[in-house]
Scaffold this active site. Structure first.
Site, PDB file in Angstrom:
ATOM      1  N   LYS A 117       3.725  -8.892  -7.173  1.00  0.00           N
ATOM      2  CA  LYS A 117       4.802  -9.754  -8.081  1.00  0.00           C
ATOM      3  C   LYS A 117       5.994  -9.374  -8.343  1.00  0.00           C
ATOM      4  O   LYS A 117       6.271  -8.977  -8.664  1.00  0.00           O
ATOM      5  CB  LYS A 117       4.050  -9.073  -9.668  1.00  0.00           C
ATOM      6  CG  LYS A 117       3.464  -9.932 -10.374  1.00  0.00           C
ATOM      7  CD  LYS A 117       3.205 -11.054 -10.467  1.00  0.00           C
ATOM      8  CE  LYS A 117       1.987 -12.105 -11.261  1.00  0.00           C
ATOM      9  NZ  LYS A 117       1.288 -13.117 -11.201  1.00  0.00           N
TER      10      LYS A 117
HETATM   11  P1  NAD Z   1       2.382 -22.393 -16.328  1.00  0.00           P
HETATM   12  O1  NAD Z   1       3.682 -22.325 -16.397  1.00  0.00           O
HETATM   13  O2  NAD Z   1       2.181 -23.285 -15.750  1.00  0.00           O
HETATM   14  O3  NAD Z   1       1.374 -22.723 -17.672  1.00  0.00           O
HETATM   15  C1  NAD Z   1       1.411 -22.483 -19.176  1.00  0.00           C
HETATM   16  C2  NAD Z   1       0.305 -22.240 -20.305  1.00  0.00           C
HETATM   17  O4  NAD Z   1       0.402 -21.571 -21.801  1.00  0.00           O
HETATM   18  C3  NAD Z   1       1.282 -23.324 -20.943  1.00  0.00           C
HETATM   19  O5  NAD Z   1       0.948 -24.648 -21.749  1.00  0.00           O
HETATM   20  C4  NAD Z   1       2.102 -22.484 -21.931  1.00  0.00           C
HETATM   21  O6  NAD Z   1       2.921 -24.009 -22.804  1.00  0.00           O
HETATM   22  C5  NAD Z   1       0.751 -22.082 -22.351  1.00  0.00           C
HETATM   23  N1  NAD Z   1       1.159 -20.855 -23.293  1.00  0.00           N
HETATM   24  C6  NAD Z   1       2.431 -20.408 -22.427  1.00  0.00           C
HETATM   25  N2  NAD Z   1       2.831 -19.271 -24.251  1.00  0.00           N
HETATM   26  C7  NAD Z   1       2.088 -18.443 -25.041  1.00  0.00           C
HETATM   27  C8  NAD Z   1       1.691 -18.539 -25.991  1.00  0.00           C
HETATM   28  N3  NAD Z   1       2.691 -17.428 -26.502  1.00  0.00           N
HETATM   29  N4  NAD Z   1       0.544 -19.479 -26.795  1.00  0.00           N
HETATM   30  C9  NAD Z   1       0.407 -20.295 -26.265  1.00  0.00           C
HETATM   31  N5  NAD Z   1      -0.285 -20.918 -24.871  1.00  0.00           N
HETATM   32  C10 NAD Z   1       1.239 -20.113 -23.769  1.00  0.00           C
HETATM   33  O7  NAD Z   1       1.483 -21.100 -15.439  1.00  0.00           O
HETATM   34  P2  NAD Z   1      -0.037 -20.786 -15.221  1.00  0.00           P
HETATM   35  O8  NAD Z   1       0.417 -21.500 -13.812  1.00  0.00           O
HETATM   36  O9  NAD Z   1      -0.655 -22.201 -15.716  1.00  0.00           O
HETATM   37  O10 NAD Z   1      -0.359 -19.561 -15.332  1.00  0.00           O
HETATM   38  C11 NAD Z   1      -0.931 -19.101 -16.985  1.00  0.00           C
HETATM   39  C12 NAD Z   1      -2.032 -17.521 -16.534  1.00  0.00           C
HETATM   40  O11 NAD Z   1      -2.527 -18.194 -15.372  1.00  0.00           O
HETATM   41  C13 NAD Z   1      -1.039 -16.607 -16.229  1.00  0.00           C
HETATM   42  O12 NAD Z   1      -1.817 -15.843 -17.392  1.00  0.00           O
HETATM   43  C14 NAD Z   1      -0.982 -16.387 -14.914  1.00  0.00           C
HETATM   44  O13 NAD Z   1      -0.549 -15.284 -14.784  1.00  0.00           O
HETATM   45  C15 NAD Z   1      -2.441 -16.793 -14.630  1.00  0.00           C
HETATM   46  N6  NAD Z   1      -2.972 -16.893 -13.200  1.00  0.00           N
HETATM   47  C16 NAD Z   1      -1.682 -18.627 -13.135  1.00  0.00           C
HETATM   48  C17 NAD Z   1      -2.366 -18.404 -11.379  1.00  0.00           C
HETATM   49  C18 NAD Z   1      -1.430 -19.928 -10.889  1.00  0.00           C
HETATM   50  O14 NAD Z   1      -1.822 -20.254  -9.458  1.00  0.00           O
HETATM   51  N7  NAD Z   1      -0.310 -20.476 -11.448  1.00  0.00           N
HETATM   52  C19 NAD Z   1      -3.014 -17.698 -10.870  1.00  0.00           C
HETATM   53  C20 NAD Z   1      -4.185 -17.038 -11.128  1.00  0.00           C
HETATM   54  C21 NAD Z   1      -3.457 -16.508 -12.373  1.00  0.00           C
END
Ligand code: NAD
Length: 434
Positions: A117
């Site tokens: 990561k």
């Molecule tokens: P992103 O940046 O695209 O979206 C994050 C979302 O969370 C946004 O809508 C943001 O406004 C919201 N957010 C951030 N802080 C917040 C808070 N304190 N309270 C409420 N909402 C909040 O990120 P993503 O890629 O969608 O990732 C989201 C989660 O999924 C993370 O934990 C990431 O590690 C996990 N994840 C992502 C992927 C991927 O392919 N993108 C894969 C596996 C896991």
């Protein structure tokens, strides 16, 4: 696990809740499966970590220095794999915890990849496009000696997207003198990305909910299908939450609430997700959407829904607010949204938890497909990608449910056990160097 004296400086790693939770969950799984304590001890720490300082020139001419990290937790099964996060609270310990989760996730779904990561401690919303580009390129240059298609392959995470991956790919390629698309996944299609990658994590979340619903019906709970009687709330409207909301809406479920960092929206009769998405794309916020009421993130957790999908960030449901959570199925779209205590609490009251390492594995599975397609220079249709994704996720879901039955434990522990069992065999076969 072991009463051997430890010479590791655990203070260095366990300053974040996320890392401490990951170790607690590892310990639970190790005890339940009676894992060799020597293997358990090795898995508690990352293999390698790099901290870099990243100076960039801001648009106003000043130079600002940011801190960045890349952590490789375990690479027994293959090159490291894991996203890069841009967030103001990222730190070494959190990145190490996320790398550990990636190790278990890749192993659980059967990929020939290890766990890694990365992150930069920055608020990406305060950067101009030019500043974001400079930061991404300089970070890539600083970590370039430990990444590469055969070493460690980054991908998007919170605060980064396919454009950041294009900048990483270009910087890495410029420094070597030829195009090396395999250094990252989650790239734009034009430079070697895979069809279906952008949607894969959210899509995979919904596949696991479909399997959960079928599984619950097989033990006499529920109808076994997703329809309009199923109410859903989703925290996070980014790459994961937005797609999960769209996919489950398309299957006929009633998505009653969605939120992001600025707050959320609620409609008792169900939100029209395509309309909400159009509003979000135009206004860059959910706040003020006219066809729904405002709701806070905390209120969203307390809704009496069938399914809750926390898909934003880690540590949002803890011992402090878990009592309010009423959902029957909790699908961890984000990494570590529930603390270990919260996981125990929801499972004890009979909710069905789909743990992060299983629930959001769709992203890394299609990242792997992207890497395979790039290596072979042979690209698949989106239908082919989705078919293979569905099959890998179904297989992994079954293995976790079987482990839950065999070890009489919760889904979180079962998922880690499946991941650790494969890794344990591989570590024992490879042995300890020197
Ligand atoms: P992103 O940046 O695209 O979206 C994050 C979302 O969370 C946004 O809508 C943001 O406004 C919201 N957010 C951030 N802080 C917040 C808070 N304190 N309270 C409420 N909402 C909040 O990120 P993503 O890629 O969608 O990732 C989201 C989660 O999924 C993370 O934990 C990431 O590690 C996990 N994840 C992502 C992927 C991927 O392919 N993108 C894969 C596996 C896991």
């Amino acid at each position: 696990m072991t009463d051997q004296e430890s010479y590791m400086n655990s203070n260095l790693w366990d300053t974040s809740e996320l890392f401490r939770n990951a170790v607690l969950e590892l310990t639970d799984a190790a005890n339940t499966m009676r894992l060799d304590p020597n293997i358990a001890e090795r898995l508690k720490y990352p293999k390698r970590a790099l901290i870099v300082s990243i100076p960039i020139r801001l648009d106003d001419g000043r130079i600002q220095v940011f801190e960045g990290y890349r952590v490789q937790h375990n690479m027994t099964l293959g090159p490291g794999k894991g996203g890069i996060r841009f967030h103001p609270e990222v730190n070494l310990s959190e990145v190490a915890g996320l790398a550990m989760l990636m190790t278990f996730k890749c192993s659980l779904v059967g990929l020939p990849l290890g766990g890694a990561k990365g992150g930069i401690r920055v608020d990406p919303t305060k950067l101009s496009r030019q500043e974001a580009q400079a930061l991404t390129r300089r970070y890539t240059s600083e970590i370039n000696m430990i990444i590469g298609p055969d070493r460690d392959i980054p991908a998007p995470d919170v605060g980064t997207d396919s454009q950041h991956m294009a900048w990483i790919m270009d910087t890495f390629s410029q420094e070597r003198g030829f195009a090396i698309p395999g250094v990252v996944t989650g790239k734009p299609i034009e430079i070697g990305g895979s069809l279906g990658r952008a949607e894969s994590t959210g899509r995979g979340v919904v596949y696991t909910i479909q399997h959960a619903v079928k599984h619950l019906a097989s033990v006499g709970k529920g109808l076994g299908r997703i329809d309009s009687s199923m109410t859903v709330s989703v925290q996070g409207f980014g790459k994961v939450g937005n797609v999960a909301a769209q996919e489950i809406y398309q299957l006929g479920a009633k998505v009653v609430a969605v939120s992001d960092v600025a707050g959320g929206v609620y409609s008792k009769n169900g939100l029209n997700i395509p309309n909400l998405y159009k509003y979000f794309m135009k206004n860059h916020t959910l706040v003020g959407y006219p066809e729904a009421d405002a709701i806070s993130n905390e209120e969203l957790f307390a809704l009496p829904v069938e399914v809750l999908i926390p898909a934003a960030i880690d540590g949002v449901i803890t011992s402090k607010n878990v009592e309010k959570v009423k959902a029957k199925i909790i699908a961890e779209g984000a990494n570590g949204p529930l603390s270990s205590e919260a996981v125990k609490s929801v499972e004890e009251r009979g909710a069905f938890l789909i743990p992060d390492v299983l629930c959001n594995a769709g992203g890394v599975i299609v990242s792997y497909f992207e890497w395979v397609q790039g290596t072979q220079n042979l690209f698949w249709s989106e239908e082919e990608v989705n078919k293979r994704l569905a099959s890998v996720m179904e297989n992994a879901f079954k293995k976790v449910v079987d482990a839950k039955t065999k070890y009489m434990c919760g889904m979180k522990t079962a998922a880690l056990i499946v991941g650790i069992e494969r890794l344990n065999r591989a570590m024992l076969l490879r042995g300890l160097f020197p």
